[in-house]
Write a protein that holds these residues in place. Structure first.
Motif, PDB file in Angstrom:
ATOM      1  N   TYR A  35      77.230 104.779  46.025  1.00 25.25           N
ATOM      2  CA  TYR A  35      76.857 104.309  44.688  1.00 25.25           C
ATOM      3  C   TYR A  35      77.556 105.114  43.605  1.00 25.25           C
ATOM      4  O   TYR A  35      78.090 104.564  42.642  1.00 25.25           O
ATOM      5  N   GLU A  36      77.543 106.431  43.772  1.00 24.75           N
ATOM      6  CA  GLU A  36      78.216 107.291  42.796  1.00 24.75           C
ATOM      7  C   GLU A  36      79.720 107.006  42.790  1.00 24.75           C
ATOM      8  O   GLU A  36      80.355 106.962  41.729  1.00 24.75           O
ATOM      9  N   GLY A  37      80.279 106.791  43.971  1.00 26.91           N
ATOM     10  CA  GLY A  37      81.699 106.466  44.068  1.00 26.91           C
ATOM     11  C   GLY A  37      82.040 105.168  43.367  1.00 26.91           C
ATOM     12  O   GLY A  37      83.046 105.078  42.652  1.00 26.91           O
ATOM     13  N   LEU A  38      81.193 104.162  43.538  1.00 23.46           N
ATOM     14  CA  LEU A  38      81.428 102.872  42.890  1.00 23.46           C
ATOM     15  C   LEU A  38      81.356 103.009  41.377  1.00 23.46           C
ATOM     16  O   LEU A  38      82.200 102.480  40.651  1.00 23.46           O
ATOM     17  N   GLU A  39      80.360 103.746  40.885  1.00 19.96           N
ATOM     18  CA  GLU A  39      80.236 103.964  39.436  1.00 19.96           C
ATOM     19  C   GLU A  39      81.498 104.629  38.886  1.00 19.96           C
ATOM     20  O   GLU A  39      82.038 104.208  37.864  1.00 19.96           O
ATOM     21  N   LYS A  40      81.967 105.685  39.548  1.00 21.40           N
ATOM     22  CA  LYS A  40      83.161 106.396  39.077  1.00 21.40           C
ATOM     23  C   LYS A  40      84.400 105.515  39.170  1.00 21.40           C
ATOM     24  O   LYS A  40      85.258 105.549  38.292  1.00 21.40           O
ATOM     25  N   ALA A  41      84.505 104.730  40.230  1.00 16.67           N
ATOM     26  CA  ALA A  41      85.660 103.846  40.397  1.00 16.67           C
ATOM     27  C   ALA A  41      85.706 102.801  39.279  1.00 16.67           C
ATOM     28  O   ALA A  41      86.786 102.483  38.770  1.00 16.67           O
ATOM     29  N   LEU A  42      84.552 102.297  38.889  1.00 17.43           N
ATOM     30  CA  LEU A  42      84.499 101.252  37.863  1.00 17.43           C
ATOM     31  C   LEU A  42      84.837 101.766  36.473  1.00 17.43           C
ATOM     32  O   LEU A  42      85.377 101.024  35.654  1.00 17.43           O
ATOM     33  N   VAL A  43      84.532 103.021  36.174  1.00 19.75           N
ATOM     34  CA  VAL A  43      84.792 103.549  34.832  1.00 19.75           C
ATOM     35  C   VAL A  43      86.056 104.404  34.763  1.00 19.75           C
ATOM     36  O   VAL A  43      86.588 104.636  33.684  1.00 19.75           O
ATOM     37  N   SER A  72      89.112  94.532  38.583  1.00 16.60           N
ATOM     38  CA  SER A  72      89.759  95.638  37.878  1.00 16.60           C
ATOM     39  C   SER A  72      90.175  96.791  38.795  1.00 16.60           C
ATOM     40  O   SER A  72      91.026  97.602  38.410  1.00 16.60           O
ATOM     41  N   ILE A  73      89.604  96.871  39.989  1.00 16.75           N
ATOM     42  CA  ILE A  73      89.895  98.006  40.871  1.00 16.75           C
ATOM     43  C   ILE A  73      90.275  97.588  42.296  1.00 16.75           C
ATOM     44  O   ILE A  73      90.553  98.447  43.132  1.00 16.75           O
ATOM     45  N   CYS A  74      90.323  96.306  42.562  1.00 15.87           N
ATOM     46  CA  CYS A  74      90.507  95.836  43.944  1.00 15.87           C
ATOM     47  C   CYS A  74      91.853  96.202  44.551  1.00 15.87           C
ATOM     48  O   CYS A  74      91.986  96.291  45.766  1.00 15.87           O
TER      49      CYS A  74
END
Length: 124
Positions: A35-43, A72-74
């Motif tokens: 979850y933390e990784g996804l949040e950081k990846a998105l921002v 945006s990150i795929c």
């Protein structure tokens, strides 16, 4: 400078990857779970993800499948690294969206070589 996001629940593993990669001129950020990784990846704007498979809250497979669905990150490459060494583990990693799969422990020179290849970074 290429930016790497290391997503692993083990602090010592994250510190190891950070030490190896920063010594080679990469900027490294860390996340302790999916979850933390996804949040950081998105921002953030990262050039590569290094993802553990077995993590609490969200495992690496779920994280990569989610990243691959985000426009945006795929396209950001990902290396999945796990203690699991069976053929089906690598197959599952590639099916989830990993560009490479390694079994822990990964030798520093192997990690750096493949990070350079996937980010297009030349040696300093």
């Amino acid at each position: 400078m290429k930016r790497i996001l290391v997503i692993d629940d083990a602090t010592t593993v994250r510190m190891y990857y950070r030490q190896v990669l920063e010594a080679q001129g990469f900027a490294v950020e860390e996340a302790g779970n999916g979850y933390e990784g996804l949040e950081k990846a998105l921002v953030g704007s990262f050039d590569l993800y290094i993802v553990d498979v077995n993590m609490p809250k969200m495992d690496g497979y779920t994280l990569l499948r989610t990243i691959r669905q985000e426009p945006s990150i795929c396209a950001t490459p990902a290396i999945m690294i796990s203690t699991e060494g069976q053929a089906q583990d690598a197959t599952a990693a590639y099916a989830a969206g990993a560009n490479l799969y390694f079994q822990k422990p990964v030798r520093p020179e192997t990690l750096v070589l493949h990070v350079r290849l996937l980010t297009g970074e030349v040696a300093p």
